[in-house]
Enzyme design. Structure first.
Site, PDB file in Angstrom:
ATOM      1  N   LEU A  55      46.025  14.515 -30.690  1.00  0.00           N
ATOM      2  CA  LEU A  55      46.821  14.929 -29.956  1.00  0.00           C
ATOM      3  C   LEU A  55      46.150  14.367 -28.493  1.00  0.00           C
ATOM      4  O   LEU A  55      44.661  13.652 -28.458  1.00  0.00           O
ATOM      5  CB  LEU A  55      45.412  16.390 -29.600  1.00  0.00           C
ATOM      6  CG  LEU A  55      45.743  17.577 -30.436  1.00  0.00           C
ATOM      7  CD1 LEU A  55      45.635  18.744 -30.291  1.00  0.00           C
ATOM      8  CD2 LEU A  55      47.490  18.026 -30.918  1.00  0.00           C
ATOM      9  N   LEU A  57      45.358  14.870 -24.946  1.00  0.00           N
ATOM     10  CA  LEU A  57      44.814  15.998 -24.159  1.00  0.00           C
ATOM     11  C   LEU A  57      44.456  15.362 -23.142  1.00  0.00           C
ATOM     12  O   LEU A  57      43.769  16.401 -22.184  1.00  0.00           O
ATOM     13  CB  LEU A  57      43.226  16.147 -24.719  1.00  0.00           C
ATOM     14  CG  LEU A  57      43.129  16.727 -25.898  1.00  0.00           C
ATOM     15  CD1 LEU A  57      42.001  17.202 -26.554  1.00  0.00           C
ATOM     16  CD2 LEU A  57      43.640  17.709 -26.157  1.00  0.00           C
ATOM     17  N   LYS A  58      45.105  14.353 -22.583  1.00  0.00           N
ATOM     18  CA  LYS A  58      45.478  13.996 -20.907  1.00  0.00           C
ATOM     19  C   LYS A  58      47.111  14.165 -20.320  1.00  0.00           C
ATOM     20  O   LYS A  58      46.869  14.286 -18.930  1.00  0.00           O
ATOM     21  CB  LYS A  58      45.548  12.130 -20.540  1.00  0.00           C
ATOM     22  CG  LYS A  58      43.835  11.905 -21.344  1.00  0.00           C
ATOM     23  CD  LYS A  58      44.026   9.654 -21.326  1.00  0.00           C
ATOM     24  CE  LYS A  58      42.409   9.547 -21.054  1.00  0.00           C
ATOM     25  NZ  LYS A  58      42.910   8.395 -20.891  1.00  0.00           N
ATOM     26  N   HIS A 122      20.067  10.465 -27.680  1.00  0.00           N
ATOM     27  CA  HIS A 122      21.462  10.317 -28.939  1.00  0.00           C
ATOM     28  C   HIS A 122      19.444  10.994 -30.190  1.00  0.00           C
ATOM     29  O   HIS A 122      18.173  11.895 -29.323  1.00  0.00           O
ATOM     30  CB  HIS A 122      20.265   8.577 -29.639  1.00  0.00           C
ATOM     31  CG  HIS A 122      22.329   8.449 -29.327  1.00  0.00           C
ATOM     32  ND1 HIS A 122      23.083   8.420 -29.614  1.00  0.00           N
ATOM     33  CD2 HIS A 122      22.102   6.854 -28.312  1.00  0.00           C
ATOM     34  CE1 HIS A 122      24.068   8.130 -29.364  1.00  0.00           C
ATOM     35  NE2 HIS A 122      23.555   6.848 -28.233  1.00  0.00           N
ATOM     36  N   ASP A 123      19.553  10.837 -30.908  1.00  0.00           N
ATOM     37  CA  ASP A 123      18.685  11.042 -32.592  1.00  0.00           C
ATOM     38  C   ASP A 123      16.672  11.061 -31.720  1.00  0.00           C
ATOM     39  O   ASP A 123      16.195  12.125 -31.625  1.00  0.00           O
ATOM     40  CB  ASP A 123      18.594  10.910 -33.268  1.00  0.00           C
ATOM     41  CG  ASP A 123      18.018  11.373 -34.485  1.00  0.00           C
ATOM     42  OD1 ASP A 123      17.671  12.351 -35.701  1.00  0.00           O
ATOM     43  OD2 ASP A 123      16.113  10.561 -34.789  1.00  0.00           O
ATOM     44  N   ASN A 125      15.755  10.311 -28.739  1.00  0.00           N
ATOM     45  CA  ASN A 125      15.264  11.004 -27.871  1.00  0.00           C
ATOM     46  C   ASN A 125      15.346  12.361 -27.942  1.00  0.00           C
ATOM     47  O   ASN A 125      14.306  13.275 -27.528  1.00  0.00           O
ATOM     48  CB  ASN A 125      16.736  10.981 -26.377  1.00  0.00           C
ATOM     49  CG  ASN A 125      17.083   9.814 -26.602  1.00  0.00           C
ATOM     50  OD1 ASN A 125      18.011   9.060 -26.066  1.00  0.00           O
ATOM     51  ND2 ASN A 125      15.981   8.808 -25.904  1.00  0.00           N
ATOM     52  N   ASP A 152      20.209  14.514 -35.732  1.00  0.00           N
ATOM     53  CA  ASP A 152      21.035  14.636 -36.514  1.00  0.00           C
ATOM     54  C   ASP A 152      21.670  15.218 -37.320  1.00  0.00           C
ATOM     55  O   ASP A 152      22.613  16.291 -36.670  1.00  0.00           O
ATOM     56  CB  ASP A 152      21.561  13.364 -35.963  1.00  0.00           C
ATOM     57  CG  ASP A 152      21.541  12.030 -34.712  1.00  0.00           C
ATOM     58  OD1 ASP A 152      22.086  12.715 -33.326  1.00  0.00           O
ATOM     59  OD2 ASP A 152      21.967  10.879 -34.847  1.00  0.00           O
TER      60      ASP A 152
END
Length: 382
Positions: A55, A57-58, A122-123, A125, A152
């Site tokens: 799709l 989406l803009k 990320h994971d 962090n 994660d």
């Protein structure tokens, strides 16, 4: 299958959300991944059993289309940072007004509130913020993140899947949907509940890497063998420890007590030397069939051929010959039946999905021509 008939809209994202969607698909849910247009490939390697719709989406029309399929589904799985969906007018409160039975799962690193809610991460962090990373690593070394598994996947994708299943169960009683705020920081911390609750027992009173279960104990570690492979040792209980010593041809009476912390370095050195004296195959002959809690460290190439895994069918192969773990747990009546076909290409099922959601062929042709949706003509089943 257990989730047969459940319709899930998964907004394309990175590892945690695709894993969550794959779990749902493996157990029977109809999962549609919403991809962006003008993207030819995807890094999603956990698309098993899903369909893909692309799709734009803009465009207002693309947003309206997404709204329509979301409110006609059971679950929306959204991996974006706080506020992204609200800017599109597709936040949970808006969609729940149209479909009060909708379950809207928001899977993010820091959750939907708090001063880090809009921060990137990320994971590693999220794991750091959970407190767990401070306890991971060997003595004298810096904290070590074990791949991107804990935040994660365990604290993120798996925990979110649990939340979705719980919400589906609750909906059978109330008839109402709800919003799931799945934070990977909190999911990882919750996964580590044992560590929090066992601190009072003294399991973690020593520095990182010097405790019972963090590589400090000589009887809970890995050891290199003569042929460069490894054995994993988890002989915690005294009766198991006795069998470990027997296999290593060591006399307990000639060694320090098992729980003498100050003597652990000496014992570890002794175990290191013993394990290095034989090959992994030699040690398997010695320890298989005992309760010494000693097992081989298997590589990805070895796991499916190990007798135990082979007998249980713990690993499967898809149509392209790629091996993967069988979905767990095993349900006796309604087990998972993972799709063995190739993962979907971006937009492969756009036409098929739109027809399922009530669009006519003429409407679909118009949207394709206007660039509102995209269909992968190479693999699409028209």
């Amino acid at each position: 299958m257990a989730l047969a008939g459940v319709k899930v809209i998964e907004l394309a994202g990175l590892a945690p959300a695709p894993f969550c969607g794959m779990i749902l698909a493996d157990f029977g849910a109809k999962v549609i991944r919403v991809d962006r247009t003008k993207v030819s490939t995807t890094v999603d390697t956990q698309a098993r059993g899903k369909r893909s719709i692309a799709l734009n989406l803009k465009t207002p029309e693309g947003v309206a289309l997404l709204r329509r399929i979301c409110v006609r589904s059971d679950v929306v799985l959204e991996p974006y940072r706080k506020g992204v969906m609200e800017k599109l007018g597709l936040g949970p409160y808006e969609l729940l007004k149209e479909n009060p039975r909708l379950i809207y799962a928001r899977l993010t690193g820091y959750g939907q509130s708090g001063c880090y809610a809009t921060a990137a991460g990320h994971d590693i962090n999220y794991l750091a913020m959970s407190g767990l990373l401070s306890r991971l690593g060997r003595s004298g070394e810096k904290p070590y993140a074990p791949l991107n598994l804990l935040a994660d996947f365990a604290g993120g994708g798996l925990t979110c899947a649990l939340g979705i299943v719980l919400a589906l169960l609750e909906r059978t009683k109330s008839g109402k949907g709800q919003i799931i705020d799945a934070s990977m920081v909190e999911g990882a911390a919750f996964t580590g509940s044992f560590f929090w609750k066992s601190r009072r027992l003294g399991f973690w009173s020593r520095p990182r890497g010097e405790n019972l279960l963090d590589s400090g104990a000589p009887f809970y570690d890995t050891y290199k063998t003569l042929d460069g492979k490894y054995m994993a040792v988890g002989a915690i209980e005294p009766e198991f420890y006795d069998q470990l010593l027997k296999g290593l041809e060591l006399e307990a009476g000639e060694l320090p007590p098992q729980m003498s912390f100050s003597d652990w370095p000496e014992l570890k050195q002794l175990f290191t030397e013993r394990f290095a004296s034989k090959t992994q195959a030699d040690w398997l002959k010695i320890f298989d069939g005992t309760d010494a809690c000693v097992t081989p460290v298997l590589s990805f190439d070895q796991v499916s051929s190990h007798p135990h895994n082979r007998e249980r069918g713990s690993f499967m192969m898809d149509s392209s010959g790629e091996e993967f773990p069988r979905p767990a747990p095993i349900l006796s009546r309604t087990p998972a039946e993972p799709c063995l076909a190739s993962d979907p290409a971006v937009g492969e099922h756009t036409v098929e999905v739109l027809l399922d959601y009530g669009y006519t062929s003429a409407e679909i042709d118009e949207m394709l021509a206007a660039g509102i949706v995209q269909c992968n003509a190479v693999k699409a089943k028209l």
